[in-house]
Design an enzyme around this catalytic site. Structure first.
Site, PDB file in Angstrom:
ATOM      1  N   HIS A   1       0.932  -1.103   0.137  1.00  0.00           N
ATOM      2  CA  HIS A   1      -0.043  -0.006  -0.179  1.00  0.00           C
ATOM      3  C   HIS A   1       0.812   1.217   0.009  1.00  0.00           C
ATOM      4  O   HIS A   1       2.045   1.147   0.744  1.00  0.00           O
ATOM      5  CB  HIS A   1      -0.776   0.101   1.167  1.00  0.00           C
ATOM      6  CG  HIS A   1      -1.560   1.278   1.529  1.00  0.00           C
ATOM      7  ND1 HIS A   1      -2.856   1.495   0.548  1.00  0.00           N
ATOM      8  CD2 HIS A   1      -1.901   2.271   2.256  1.00  0.00           C
ATOM      9  CE1 HIS A   1      -3.250   2.609   0.874  1.00  0.00           C
ATOM     10  NE2 HIS A   1      -2.719   3.237   1.942  1.00  0.00           N
TER      11      HIS A   1
ATOM     12  N   CYS B   1      -4.348   2.775  -5.134  1.00  0.00           N
ATOM     13  CA  CYS B   1      -3.588   3.716  -4.183  1.00  0.00           C
ATOM     14  C   CYS B   1      -2.345   4.173  -4.801  1.00  0.00           C
ATOM     15  O   CYS B   1      -1.928   5.346  -4.875  1.00  0.00           O
ATOM     16  CB  CYS B   1      -3.371   2.821  -2.781  1.00  0.00           C
ATOM     17  SG  CYS B   1      -2.349   1.568  -2.971  1.00  0.00           S
TER      18      CYS B   1
END
Length: 301
Positions: A60, A174
């Site tokens: 992430h 993301c």
């Protein structure tokens, strides 16, 4: 694709973990401020599973800021409102012909950088500095990007694993937000350090996709009932599972449809597509994407 508004969320869509629980507005910085910009990366769900997904390079991404005038730190990231599973696969609700999607993604900005979270199993590294004026311009762009780029897209779809392969569909998650943010800062005049930066992509491999239609044309009163039933049947094994046995039974169904029969139905920008799947079918890659180079004629130059 950009949209002119963000639809209201349906009460049916519930997240196990609250989206952006400590979020705040992006502050207006003094123009003469010097803002340090940090690259942040950690394994997905690191807070729950530690480095487990990091071994698979499922990461992430976020970006951190530190104001030289105030000493305050900030974190900005972009992720799913209702968790990854809901953005990737729909719910098949009783009494509803069309699959029901709980799919939105959005930016989250909050004060502070959790150093331990990013450093322990991931990355926290300075990539550039910008002026307060450049930060404020970036903040305006974030508002636009957040209001018009609203749907989370898990999959990248390519014709083959080759580097020059045709990309049929690009993901929107993301890391793509962070890359867009870096690019915007470069356009505003930021000069990035020369360091290696890698990002996770989950890729499906497919022959040329076949357009099927939208929700109304497939599932509406004049829709294609055979196609509608096939799409619903395809998504059924991807539902949340209560028992381990249910999971493995449905996993076999998924392998049969996707790998043995080369079928995948993709929902992308509110439209359905059929993907004729090809070997190696799915791959998770952790590829290098360089930091951007400052544009000529940049902001304040």
């Amino acid at each position: 694709r950009r949209f002119d508004h963000r639809p209201e969320t349906d009460p049916y869509c519930q997240a196990r973990y609250t989206f952006c629980p400590t979020g705040s507005a992006i502050p207006l910085m003094k123009e003469e401020d010097v803002i340090e910009v940090y690259r942040l990366q950690a394994p997905v769900w690191e807070f729950k599973y530690g480095d487990l997904l990091g071994h698979l390079k499922i990461m992430h991404d976020a970006v951190g800021f530190k104001s030289s005038l105030t000493g305050k730190n900030y974190t900005m990231e972009w992720y799913e409102l209702f968790q990854l599973g809901n953005c990737t696969f729909p719910h098949l609700r009783p009494g509803m012909d069309a699959p029901f999607w709980c799919n939105q993604g959005a930016a989250c900005f909050y004060e502070g950088i959790d150093d331990a979270h990013w450093k322990e199993n991931g990355t926290l590294v300075l990539v550039t500095t910008v002026s307060g004026a450049m930060f404020n311009e970036m903040a305006k762009w974030v508002k636009y990007d957040n209001e018009t780029g609203i749907y989370y897209e898990t999959w990248t779809v390519q014709a083959s694993p080759d580097k020059e392969s045709v990309v049929w569909f690009d993901s929107y998650e993301c890391s793509k937000f962070i890359l867009r943010t870096y690019q915007k800062l470069a356009e505003l005049g930021a000069v990035f350090k020369k360091i290696q930066t890698n990002y996770t992509s989950i890729i499906l491999f497919s022959g040329e996709p076949i357009y099927l239609g939208n929700e109304t044309s497939i599932f509406g009163p004049l829709g294609n009932k055979t196609l509608a039933a096939a799409i619903r049947d395809f998504y059924n094994p991807f539902k949340p599972h209560q028992t381990v046995r249910e999971f493995f039974v449905d996993l076999l169904k998924i392998i049969d449809r996707v790998i043995l029969n080369h079928h995948f139905y993709l929902f992308y920008n509110l439209e359905y597509w059929f993907l004729p799947m090809k070997f190696p079918y799915l791959k998770i890659i952790y590829e290098e994407i360089p930091l951007p180079v400052r544009s000529k004629g940049s902001f304040g130059v």
